[in-house]
Design a protein around this motif. Sequence first.
Motif, short mmCIF file in Angstrom:
data_model
loop_
_atom_site.label_atom_id
_atom_site.label_comp_id
_atom_site.label_asym_id
_atom_site.label_seq_id
_atom_site.Cartn_x
_atom_site.Cartn_y
_atom_site.Cartn_z
N VAL A 101 -43.90 -45.32 -53.75
CA VAL A 101 -43.17 -46.17 -54.73
C VAL A 101 -42.57 -45.62 -55.87
O VAL A 101 -41.31 -45.92 -56.19
N ARG A 102 -43.24 -44.97 -56.69
CA ARG A 102 -42.63 -44.71 -57.68
C ARG A 102 -41.34 -43.91 -57.30
O ARG A 102 -39.99 -43.87 -58.67
N SER A 103 -41.86 -42.70 -56.58
CA SER A 103 -40.49 -41.95 -56.19
C SER A 103 -39.36 -42.36 -55.43
O SER A 103 -38.54 -41.77 -55.78
N ALA A 104 -39.64 -43.07 -54.76
CA ALA A 104 -38.75 -43.76 -54.01
C ALA A 104 -37.62 -44.70 -55.11
O ALA A 104 -36.17 -44.38 -54.92
N ARG A 105 -38.08 -45.38 -56.11
CA ARG A 105 -37.58 -45.73 -56.91
C ARG A 105 -36.58 -45.48 -58.06
O ARG A 105 -35.29 -45.15 -58.27
N THR A 106 -37.87 -44.54 -58.82
CA THR A 106 -37.11 -43.12 -59.02
C THR A 106 -35.50 -43.08 -58.84
O THR A 106 -34.94 -42.10 -59.80
N LYS A 107 -35.75 -42.09 -57.35
CA LYS A 107 -34.45 -41.88 -56.55
C LYS A 107 -33.43 -42.98 -56.95
O LYS A 107 -32.27 -41.70 -57.15
N CYS A 108 -33.78 -43.98 -56.99
CA CYS A 108 -32.92 -44.51 -56.91
C CYS A 108 -32.54 -45.03 -58.76
O CYS A 108 -31.63 -45.81 -58.19
N GLY A 109 -32.96 -44.64 -59.02
CA GLY A 109 -32.12 -44.96 -60.78
C GLY A 109 -32.19 -46.00 -61.09
O GLY A 109 -32.05 -46.72 -62.02
N LEU A 110 -32.95 -46.89 -60.66
CA LEU A 110 -33.55 -48.23 -60.91
C LEU A 110 -35.00 -48.41 -61.94
O LEU A 110 -35.83 -47.51 -61.71
N SER A 111 -34.73 -49.58 -62.42
CA SER A 111 -35.90 -50.42 -63.25
C SER A 111 -37.07 -50.84 -62.15
O SER A 111 -37.04 -50.72 -61.16
N GLN A 112 -38.60 -51.29 -63.06
CA GLN A 112 -39.34 -51.80 -61.54
C GLN A 112 -38.76 -53.33 -61.26
O GLN A 112 -38.41 -53.44 -60.50
N GLN A 113 -37.84 -53.96 -62.52
CA GLN A 113 -37.74 -54.80 -62.06
C GLN A 113 -36.12 -55.24 -60.93
O GLN A 113 -36.33 -55.83 -60.00
N ALA A 114 -35.68 -54.52 -61.11
CA ALA A 114 -34.15 -54.36 -60.56
C ALA A 114 -35.06 -53.79 -58.88
O ALA A 114 -33.71 -54.43 -58.05
N PHE A 115 -35.00 -53.03 -58.75
CA PHE A 115 -35.64 -52.37 -57.63
C PHE A 115 -36.83 -53.47 -56.97
O PHE A 115 -36.15 -53.69 -56.08
N ALA A 116 -37.28 -54.37 -57.88
CA ALA A 116 -38.45 -54.98 -56.99
C ALA A 116 -37.83 -56.03 -56.23
O ALA A 116 -37.90 -56.72 -55.53
N ALA A 117 -36.64 -56.78 -57.08
CA ALA A 117 -35.76 -57.65 -56.55
C ALA A 117 -34.79 -56.84 -55.26
O ALA A 117 -34.47 -57.52 -55.04
N ARG A 118 -34.11 -56.28 -55.16
CA ARG A 118 -33.75 -54.93 -54.66
C ARG A 118 -34.41 -55.26 -52.93
O ARG A 118 -33.71 -55.44 -52.28
N ILE A 119 -36.10 -55.28 -53.39
CA ILE A 119 -36.84 -54.75 -52.07
C ILE A 119 -37.69 -56.61 -51.40
O ILE A 119 -38.33 -56.36 -51.11
N LYS A 120 -36.94 -57.24 -52.34
CA LYS A 120 -37.42 -58.92 -52.56
C LYS A 120 -38.75 -58.73 -52.64
O LYS A 120 -39.64 -59.43 -51.53
N THR A 121 -39.59 -58.40 -53.88
CA THR A 121 -40.84 -57.86 -53.88
C THR A 121 -40.72 -58.28 -55.25
O THR A 121 -40.07 -57.96 -55.78
N PRO A 122 -42.04 -59.41 -55.86
CA PRO A 122 -42.05 -59.57 -57.16
C PRO A 122 -42.76 -58.15 -57.87
O PRO A 122 -42.94 -57.86 -57.81
N VAL A 123 -42.42 -58.34 -59.08
CA VAL A 123 -42.09 -57.05 -60.13
C VAL A 123 -43.93 -56.47 -60.60
O VAL A 123 -44.15 -55.70 -60.17
N ALA A 124 -44.30 -57.76 -60.49
CA ALA A 124 -45.99 -57.68 -60.70
C ALA A 124 -46.50 -56.33 -59.22
O ALA A 124 -47.41 -55.80 -59.24
N THR A 125 -46.07 -57.41 -58.30
CA THR A 125 -46.56 -56.23 -56.77
C THR A 125 -46.27 -54.93 -56.88
O THR A 125 -47.05 -54.05 -56.75
N LEU A 126 -44.57 -54.61 -57.37
CA LEU A 126 -44.35 -53.65 -57.52
C LEU A 126 -45.17 -52.96 -58.47
O LEU A 126 -45.91 -51.47 -58.13
N ARG A 127 -45.13 -53.16 -60.17
CA ARG A 127 -46.05 -52.09 -60.95
C ARG A 127 -47.81 -52.44 -60.00
O ARG A 127 -47.96 -50.72 -60.48
#
Length: 102
Positions: free
Chosen positions: A43-69
């Motif tokens: 989860v963390r590697s996919a997000r950081t490889k895209c260079g996105l914050s948790q909020q931006a990545f969660a929005a992109r995969i249509k998931t609540p940021v709390a769930t991503l955390r």
Amino acid sequence: MDIEKIAQAIETDAGMPLADIRQALTEMQSETGRITTAEQILVRSARTKCGLSQQAFAARIKTPVATLRDWEQGRFVPPGGVLCLLKIIYNHPDLLGELDAA
């Protein structure tokens, strides 16, 4: 954990008595270490490889940021379909833009 049994096995392997082995095993048992799972790393590697914050990545995969955390911190494991999506994103981060079009 059977400290005596483990201590005896270690001493047998070492071929000699080890004075502090039981104390070390007792201390080790009392320590609560942090365990990182492969899913957390994905989860963390996919997000950081895209260079996105948790909020931006969660929005992109249509998931609540709390769930991503929760996934990143190991409180919950992402469902199988999400894990497959994350593997695709990790291997092809350029495809993440396609999710906006969906």
